[in-house]
Design a protein around this motif. Structure first.
Motif, PDB file in Angstrom:
ATOM      1  N   PRO A 307      -4.272  -4.274 -11.199  1.00 59.00           N
ATOM      2  CA  PRO A 307      -2.839  -4.151 -11.509  1.00 59.00           C
ATOM      3  C   PRO A 307      -2.618  -3.188 -12.674  1.00 59.00           C
ATOM      4  O   PRO A 307      -3.538  -2.890 -13.425  1.00 59.00           O
ATOM      5  CB  PRO A 307      -2.458  -5.565 -11.941  1.00 59.00           C
ATOM      6  N   ARG A 308      -1.384  -2.689 -12.803  1.00 61.94           N
ATOM      7  CA  ARG A 308      -1.097  -1.909 -14.011  1.00 61.94           C
ATOM      8  C   ARG A 308      -0.772  -2.872 -15.153  1.00 61.94           C
ATOM      9  O   ARG A 308      -0.491  -4.056 -14.911  1.00 61.94           O
ATOM     10  CB  ARG A 308      -0.002  -0.879 -13.760  1.00 61.94           C
ATOM     11  N   ALA A 309      -0.799  -2.376 -16.375  1.00 65.89           N
ATOM     12  CA  ALA A 309      -0.626  -3.238 -17.557  1.00 65.89           C
ATOM     13  C   ALA A 309       0.658  -4.050 -17.415  1.00 65.89           C
ATOM     14  O   ALA A 309       1.733  -3.495 -17.197  1.00 65.89           O
ATOM     15  CB  ALA A 309      -0.585  -2.377 -18.821  1.00 65.89           C
ATOM     16  N   GLY A 311       1.552  -5.858 -15.027  1.00 63.50           N
ATOM     17  CA  GLY A 311       1.982  -6.024 -13.641  1.00 63.50           C
ATOM     18  C   GLY A 311       1.130  -7.051 -12.912  1.00 63.50           C
ATOM     19  O   GLY A 311       0.122  -7.527 -13.424  1.00 63.50           O
ATOM     20  N   ARG A 312       1.564  -7.392 -11.721  1.00 65.72           N
ATOM     21  CA  ARG A 312       0.794  -8.312 -10.894  1.00 65.72           C
ATOM     22  C   ARG A 312       0.908  -7.839  -9.446  1.00 65.72           C
ATOM     23  O   ARG A 312       2.011  -7.592  -8.967  1.00 65.72           O
ATOM     24  CB  ARG A 312       1.373  -9.724 -11.040  1.00 65.72           C
ATOM     25  N   VAL A 313      -0.210  -7.692  -8.811  1.00 64.22           N
ATOM     26  CA  VAL A 313      -0.203  -7.203  -7.433  1.00 64.22           C
ATOM     27  C   VAL A 313      -0.130  -8.390  -6.485  1.00 64.22           C
ATOM     28  O   VAL A 313      -0.910  -9.330  -6.591  1.00 64.22           O
ATOM     29  CB  VAL A 313      -1.471  -6.364  -7.158  1.00 64.22           C
TER      30      VAL A 313
ATOM     31  N   LEU B 152      -0.369   0.348  -5.055  1.00 64.65           N
ATOM     32  CA  LEU B 152       0.481  -0.777  -4.673  1.00 64.65           C
ATOM     33  C   LEU B 152       1.595  -0.901  -5.693  1.00 64.65           C
ATOM     34  O   LEU B 152       1.542  -0.287  -6.761  1.00 64.65           O
ATOM     35  CB  LEU B 152      -0.359  -2.055  -4.632  1.00 64.65           C
ATOM     36  N   PHE B 153       2.600  -1.710  -5.397  1.00 63.90           N
ATOM     37  CA  PHE B 153       3.640  -1.987  -6.377  1.00 63.90           C
ATOM     38  C   PHE B 153       2.983  -2.743  -7.539  1.00 63.90           C
ATOM     39  O   PHE B 153       2.293  -3.738  -7.311  1.00 63.90           O
ATOM     40  CB  PHE B 153       4.727  -2.841  -5.743  1.00 63.90           C
ATOM     41  N   ASP B 154       3.160  -2.210  -8.758  1.00 65.55           N
ATOM     42  CA  ASP B 154       2.523  -2.781  -9.945  1.00 65.55           C
ATOM     43  C   ASP B 154       1.005  -2.626  -9.927  1.00 65.55           C
ATOM     44  O   ASP B 154       0.308  -3.292 -10.695  1.00 65.55           O
ATOM     45  CB  ASP B 154       2.875  -4.266 -10.112  1.00 65.55           C
ATOM     46  N   GLY B 155       0.510  -1.730  -9.079  1.00 61.37           N
ATOM     47  CA  GLY B 155      -0.929  -1.535  -8.999  1.00 61.37           C
ATOM     48  C   GLY B 155      -1.388  -0.335  -9.804  1.00 61.37           C
ATOM     49  O   GLY B 155      -0.588   0.535 -10.171  1.00 61.37           O
ATOM     50  N   ALA B 156      -2.689  -0.271 -10.085  1.00 66.32           N
ATOM     51  CA  ALA B 156      -3.267   0.857 -10.813  1.00 66.32           C
ATOM     52  C   ALA B 156      -4.526   1.309 -10.076  1.00 66.32           C
ATOM     53  O   ALA B 156      -5.568   1.547 -10.673  1.00 66.32           O
ATOM     54  CB  ALA B 156      -3.587   0.461 -12.243  1.00 66.32           C
ATOM     55  N   GLN B 157      -4.411   1.382  -8.769  1.00 61.95           N
ATOM     56  CA  GLN B 157      -5.569   1.732  -7.945  1.00 61.95           C
ATOM     57  C   GLN B 157      -5.031   2.350  -6.662  1.00 61.95           C
ATOM     58  O   GLN B 157      -4.023   1.888  -6.127  1.00 61.95           O
ATOM     59  CB  GLN B 157      -6.329   0.433  -7.641  1.00 61.95           C
ATOM     60  N   ASP B 210      -3.780   4.844 -14.795  1.00 63.99           N
ATOM     61  CA  ASP B 210      -3.443   3.472 -15.197  1.00 63.99           C
ATOM     62  C   ASP B 210      -2.291   2.892 -14.386  1.00 63.99           C
ATOM     63  O   ASP B 210      -1.818   1.793 -14.672  1.00 63.99           O
ATOM     64  CB  ASP B 210      -3.035   3.431 -16.683  1.00 63.99           C
ATOM     65  N   GLY B 211      -1.786   3.652 -13.450  1.00 64.20           N
ATOM     66  CA  GLY B 211      -0.687   3.158 -12.633  1.00 64.20           C
ATOM     67  C   GLY B 211       0.669   3.336 -13.291  1.00 64.20           C
ATOM     68  O   GLY B 211       1.679   2.858 -12.783  1.00 64.20           O
ATOM     69  N   GLU B 212       0.706   4.054 -14.439  1.00 66.73           N
ATOM     70  CA  GLU B 212       1.987   4.275 -15.120  1.00 66.73           C
ATOM     71  C   GLU B 212       2.705   5.457 -14.480  1.00 66.73           C
ATOM     72  O   GLU B 212       2.117   6.528 -14.323  1.00 66.73           O
ATOM     73  CB  GLU B 212       1.779   4.538 -16.614  1.00 66.73           C
TER      74      GLU B 212
END
Lengths: 344, 344
Positions: A307-309, A311-313, B152-157, B210-212
């Motif tokens: 997840p990003r900081a 956030g929750r996937v 993904l939504f709120d993802g960092a990958q 970082d998904g930002e």
């Protein structure tokens, strides 16, 4: 959309009260059971706009004659994988659940069932029908068109409805993968809620009467399609997909031709709303076991991804099932008007 | 993505050169004709990323052994409305056009044809296949999953591919209604283009490692799903729909498991890519004439609706067909590398 004066009630009591009010309004046992099931689905997963609060509206339409109290559904098979359901102008939930049932029967032998619905009416949350197919082990798509309230990309006119696309798929040992999305960014009731909270809207969700994007809920006159100011042509086209399947293929009413669901004078003329349901049997493709293993691995990999900081996937449906668990534990919140109407 | 040194060439010449290069690389007559048709479709409607510039890539993969030169397609009927096509690891276009053909044959009698494709490879623009069905008078949906590059939504990958959803429908007396959309907001080549132009990206299109979210094309490492920062959960779920139909139902490769299309060392192992095509016969629903009249009226009403100041309202496909007309008149722009490769 919970105000402070909402109260919480258990699912069983709400279902009983909803069906009792529909029965008093004359709805037949089959049609009120279908409507109750769909409303409780929406109320349990947190889609309160399509939940038990609609009972009062449906009762008024049963009284006015827009909705037939004792509709006789009919099914016309058109091919080994296709059928049309005629809703006989009853509660839309009744016709839509019937379409899922017909689609499943077709899919069991043909591999796929494509079912159009005509002479129907508001079906509540489209996700209820995708879910009904998935709970029986089938990949299911359900859609409907609705009253115009969403601008086209670069448009300044309410054109499409919030036209939902709902997909669900069985997930071994778990509740289904479930997507039930409006093709607008936000629902109309978000605008109403932000008015009552005096809060600005997120960017790209709504527009003024001139079609200019606005974050002022008081200036908002229409919704914007998913994708917002830059990519709204995608959301507008997806709304068109809902219209294409629900209205054009079934020969029913275009979004802009509907007698208004709310607020119009006419509550006696049926709206001839269309829906469309597609049911697919995984057994005719990869096979049920292989499909189950693949979707389980896919969803596990999705939930476990970085997840990003902050956030929750989540997988589609995770939020809804968590809400359902919470509401089953603590009760379903009901607004004061609906509490009064249901006689709680 | 046209630089100043692109040159323009007529469609027929490009098709001939593309097929000649594929023939030299060993592609069978059927598979190279399919690939040429799909590449020219993309080049004509302005999707240059999936147009003739891919000829060089496909030739390299035919040379490396990832793609079989003389694939033997096989069709397994699973039910009256369902089938699987095995692409035998050849050019994906060949298998995908075959799936449309099989879907049409199923839909003519069953009303609907749902066709999965396995052991396929990159199919170019998914819209080519939706269009192929619509040109024969059928409502057609085509999708595929692709290499991971969208968060993904709120993802960092990087999780899903740009996973297109393509729909097309016949429009009487006109070229079809056509939607071919990535489920990301922007394609990866938009990032590359903005790097080369030193231009910032639109909001909500791309993210850092970082998904930002970022509008800096140099900082962009992955794409964001349609709906951007606020509603990206919808785009991410739609990407999941592509994966669900293309990979999970067909028992093929997940987005994150693909051997990379580009840049990997391995150009000899087949990628076992899946696709999915759905074909619907309007004659089994409202009827072809009623459907035609309804969609014509719908599109007319859409094109005639009020635009916002400075905007222009278009139906899905209008932009593509205008581009096709222009390119047929003035030639298809081709970048210098591709000009050299094609021997123009």
């Amino acid at each position: 959309m919970q105000a402070d004066d909402t109260r919480r009630f258990p699912e069983a009591l709400l279902r009983e009260c909803v069906e009792a009010r529909l029965a008093e309004a004359g709805a037949s046992p089959g049609s009120r059971a279908a409507a109750g099931r769909a409303m409780l689905h929406a109320s349990l997963v947190g889609v309160d706009s399509h939940g038990v609060r609609l009972a009062e509206h449906y009762c008024r339409m049963l009284g006015g004659g827009r909705l037939k109290r004792d509709p006789l559904l009919s099914v016309e098979h058109r091919g080994a994988g296709s059928a049309m359901v005629d809703g006989d102008d009853g509660l839309g939930h009744f016709a839509a659940y019937k379409a899922v049932e017909v689609g499943i029967a077709l899919a069991r032998t043909a591999g796929v069932g494509a079912v159009g619905v005509r002479r129907s009416s508001h079906l509540g949350a489209a996700g209820a029908y995708a879910l009904a197919g998935a709970e029986q082990g089938f990949v299911t798509f359900a859609t409907t068109n609705t009253d115009s309230m969403v601008a086209l990309f670069d448009g300044a006119q309410k054109f499409h409805g919030t036209n939902p696309l709902a997909f669900a798929a069985p997930l071994p040992g778990e509740r289904p993968w479930l997507l039930d999305m409006a093709t607008s960014s936000i629902p109309l009731n978000r605008v109403m809620l932000h008015r009552s909270l005096d809060k600005t809207l997120p960017e790209g969700g709504a527009a003024t009467p001139d079609g200019e994007p606005t974050t002022d809920p008081y200036a908002a006159d229409m919704l914007l399609p998913l994708g917002g100011v830059d990519y709204g042509y995608k959301g507008a086209a997806l709304a068109g997909v809902a219209t294409l399947f629900s209205a054009l293929l079934t020969g029913t009413t275009l979004d802009s031709d509907f007698i208004p669901m709310y607020g119009g004078d006419d509550i006696s003329t049926p709206r001839n709303m269309g829906h469309f349901v597609l049911v697919i049997d995984p057994d005719k493709f990869a096979g049920r076991a292989a499909f189950g293993a693949a979707i389980a691995r896919y969803v596990q990999s999705l939930r476990g991804s970085v997840p990003r900081a902050g956030g929750r996937v989540m997988a589609p449906g995770d939020r809804e099932w968590a809400e359902m668990d919470e509401r089953r534990a603590t009760g379903i919140p009901v607004d004061p008007d609906t509490v009064r109407f249901l006689g709680l």
